[in-house]
Design an enzyme around this catalytic site. Structure first.
Site, short mmCIF file in Angstrom:
data_model
loop_
_atom_site.label_atom_id
_atom_site.label_comp_id
_atom_site.label_asym_id
_atom_site.label_seq_id
_atom_site.Cartn_x
_atom_site.Cartn_y
_atom_site.Cartn_z
N GLY A 65 0.54 -1.10 0.06
CA GLY A 65 0.05 0.04 0.09
C GLY A 65 0.83 1.04 0.09
O GLY A 65 0.57 2.28 -0.64
N ASP A 122 0.52 3.55 3.51
CA ASP A 122 -0.25 4.12 3.96
C ASP A 122 -1.70 4.40 4.43
O ASP A 122 -1.99 6.00 4.34
CB ASP A 122 -1.49 3.20 2.73
CG ASP A 122 -1.57 1.89 3.46
OD1 ASP A 122 -1.34 1.47 4.61
OD2 ASP A 122 -2.07 0.32 2.76
N ASP A 125 -5.13 2.55 10.19
CA ASP A 125 -6.21 3.34 11.11
C ASP A 125 -7.38 2.59 12.28
O ASP A 125 -6.76 3.66 13.31
CB ASP A 125 -7.16 1.18 9.96
CG ASP A 125 -8.94 1.32 10.28
OD1 ASP A 125 -9.56 2.33 10.27
OD2 ASP A 125 -9.58 0.03 9.90
P1 5GP Z 1 -4.34 -0.73 11.28
O1 5GP Z 1 -4.28 -1.94 11.59
O2 5GP Z 1 -4.59 0.70 11.70
O3 5GP Z 1 -6.17 -1.02 11.98
O4 5GP Z 1 -4.70 -1.26 9.95
C1 5GP Z 1 -3.34 -0.83 8.96
C2 5GP Z 1 -3.67 -1.90 7.37
O5 5GP Z 1 -5.33 -2.22 7.49
C3 5GP Z 1 -3.56 -0.86 6.37
O6 5GP Z 1 -2.18 -0.43 5.99
C4 5GP Z 1 -4.33 -1.21 5.34
O7 5GP Z 1 -3.99 -2.09 4.42
C5 5GP Z 1 -5.85 -1.62 6.02
N1 5GP Z 1 -6.52 -0.73 5.68
C6 5GP Z 1 -7.18 0.30 7.25
N2 5GP Z 1 -8.23 0.86 6.63
C7 5GP Z 1 -8.14 0.12 5.27
C8 5GP Z 1 -8.83 1.61 4.16
O8 5GP Z 1 -9.67 2.70 4.79
N3 5GP Z 1 -8.55 0.72 2.81
C9 5GP Z 1 -7.72 0.39 2.88
N4 5GP Z 1 -7.53 -0.07 1.32
N5 5GP Z 1 -6.74 -0.70 3.33
C10 5GP Z 1 -7.16 -0.33 4.51
#
Ligand code: 5GP
Length: 197
Positions: A65, A122, A125
């Site tokens: 990403g 990228d 979240d």
């Molecule tokens: P976290 O661990 O912060 O919840 O999520 C991180 C990973 O989840 C990001 O690197 C990405 O791969 C995926 N992710 C989280 N939100 C999104 C989103 O809105 N779109 C996409 N394509 N991937 C997301």
């Protein structure tokens, strides 16, 4: 010679003139346009360049990403000595959710000990992925470790995580484009779009 399907499997809408790219049927709206992305990346590049002036900077991109963001960011850094490495992780769970349980599927090629490291991701979240990566890379003894993300969805944060450089805060929508995929597609879109609900 077979040149592949004409126009792909679906008919894509065009974007307003000058925006570039197309708007696939799955993509409901543009959240951040390509010009806003370019302007913000230039600002981040100047800020990061100032912070690391005169020092070598080692960029670590999280595959896949962060590839487009890192390529654009690296090219606006006013720094003479910049190196690249990549890691790939896999998270267990559903395709649009993060479980927080991640494993390295590609480790770094180079050691980070004693180097100024900027981890380029990228999107943040829940924060679980970045918290894990900060901890794992931090253990390897970099001289410093900072994080740059293109997108931040603060509403969804489950764990506190420090992010030094943020491109844009976006609402709780599933983002695609500018490196971000949905089931492997849409990374190529030159803007950040919201997947249709
Ligand atoms: P976290 O661990 O912060 O919840 O999520 C991180 C990973 O989840 C990001 O690197 C990405 O791969 C995926 N992710 C989280 N939100 C999104 C989103 O809105 N779109 C996409 N394509 N991937 C997301």
């Amino acid at each position: 010679m077979d040149h592949g399907p004409r126009g792909g499997s679906e008919r894509a809408r065009s974007l307003p003139s000058g925006a570039g790219g197309c708007l696939p049927a799955d993509v409901e709206e543009v959240l951040v346009g390509r010009e806003a992305l370019a302007r913000r990346v230039a600002e981040l590049g100047a800020e990061i360049g100032h912070a690391y002036a005169g020092r070598p900077l080692h960029l670590i991109g999280v595959l896949k990403g962060a590839v487009i963001f890192m390529a654009d960011l690296a090219r606006v850094l006013p720094l003479a000595d910049v190196t690249f490495d990549y890691l790939a992780i896999s998270s267990y769970g559903r395709s649009t959710e993060t479980s927080g349980v991640v494993r390295f599927v590609k480790d770094l090629d180079e050691p980070v000990a004693g180097r100024d490291v900027l981890l380029v991701e990228d999107i943040v979240d829940t924060g679980l992925t970045l918290a894990y990566l900060r901890e794992q890379i931090g253990r390897r003894g970099p001289a410093s470790l900072a994080v740059a993300v293109m997108l931040d969805k603060p509403e969804r944060r489950a764990v506190p995580v420090t992010v030094e450089y943020v491109g844009f805060r976006i609402p709780d929508r599933f983002a695609v484009g500018y490196g971000l995929d949905f089931a492997g597609r849409y990374r190529h879109l030159p803007y950040v779009g919201a997947l249709r609900r």
